[in-house]
Design a protein around this motif. Sequence first.
Motif, PDB file in Angstrom:
ATOM      1  N   GLU A  16       3.609 -13.051  11.615  1.00 48.09           N
ATOM      2  CA  GLU A  16       4.336 -13.216  10.355  1.00 48.09           C
ATOM      3  C   GLU A  16       3.681 -12.425   9.223  1.00 48.09           C
ATOM      4  N   ASN A  17       2.353 -12.493   9.145  1.00 49.10           N
ATOM      5  CA  ASN A  17       1.625 -11.771   8.094  1.00 49.10           C
ATOM      6  C   ASN A  17       1.834 -10.270   8.214  1.00 49.10           C
ATOM      7  N   ILE A  18       1.741  -9.752   9.429  1.00 52.22           N
ATOM      8  CA  ILE A  18       1.918  -8.310   9.649  1.00 52.22           C
ATOM      9  C   ILE A  18       3.327  -7.892   9.240  1.00 52.22           C
ATOM     10  N   ALA A  19       4.323  -8.678   9.625  1.00 51.76           N
ATOM     11  CA  ALA A  19       5.699  -8.362   9.241  1.00 51.76           C
ATOM     12  C   ALA A  19       5.864  -8.386   7.723  1.00 51.76           C
ATOM     13  N   PHE A  20       5.223  -9.357   7.060  1.00 46.61           N
ATOM     14  CA  PHE A  20       5.289  -9.442   5.602  1.00 46.61           C
ATOM     15  C   PHE A  20       4.658  -8.216   4.959  1.00 46.61           C
ATOM     16  N   PHE A  21       3.450  -7.845   5.410  1.00 42.17           N
ATOM     17  CA  PHE A  21       2.761  -6.684   4.841  1.00 42.17           C
ATOM     18  C   PHE A  21       3.595  -5.420   5.031  1.00 42.17           C
ATOM     19  N   GLU A  22       4.115  -5.231   6.246  1.00 43.51           N
ATOM     20  CA  GLU A  22       4.906  -4.032   6.529  1.00 43.51           C
ATOM     21  C   GLU A  22       6.173  -3.989   5.684  1.00 43.51           C
ATOM     22  N   SER A  23       6.808  -5.147   5.463  1.00 40.95           N
ATOM     23  CA  SER A  23       8.026  -5.170   4.648  1.00 40.95           C
ATOM     24  C   SER A  23       7.743  -4.871   3.177  1.00 40.95           C
ATOM     25  N   HIS A  24       6.466  -4.963   2.789  1.00 41.87           N
ATOM     26  CA  HIS A  24       6.074  -4.662   1.413  1.00 41.87           C
ATOM     27  C   HIS A  24       5.297  -3.340   1.319  1.00 41.87           C
ATOM     28  N   GLY A  25       5.430  -2.494   2.339  1.00 44.70           N
ATOM     29  CA  GLY A  25       4.858  -1.151   2.291  1.00 44.70           C
ATOM     30  C   GLY A  25       3.386  -1.035   2.608  1.00 44.70           C
ATOM     31  N   VAL A  26       2.773  -2.066   3.159  1.00 43.79           N
ATOM     32  CA  VAL A  26       1.353  -1.998   3.516  1.00 43.79           C
ATOM     33  C   VAL A  26       1.223  -1.411   4.913  1.00 43.79           C
TER      34      VAL A  26
END
Length: 123
Positions: free
Chosen positions: A86-96
């Motif tokens: 979930e964290n990885i998906a969140f970061f990726e969706s915010h350009g990280v």
Amino acid sequence: SDQANDAGIDTSNMTYKERQALARKKEAEAAKKSWSASFLRGDAVVDNLSDRLGVAKGDVLNVKDGISSGNAAVRLALGETHIISENIAFFESHGVDVKALESSSADKGVIRSKTMILVKNLP
């Protein structure tokens, strides 16, 4: 006697504590190994899962009267994997760029910022 370390810093006027802190800082800068940015402590995983599911922490690990029935480590690992995903998906969706956060990235030419920190706050 003039004391200087190999970085050319005069340590003759430093206290023992200051010299130790300088040595630790030098070791940390030279260290290739570091924690993964996706690392989560086990207690944080259990707290997060118990809050989400609305159950006691012991229920997440299926612990009754201090005794675990089944493999608590497997349940903890599954919960950790889910939260990290979930964290990885969140970061990726915010350009990280999550790959840039991994410790081996330094070997691949990725330069880490010395002025930015990543703060994880699990809901």
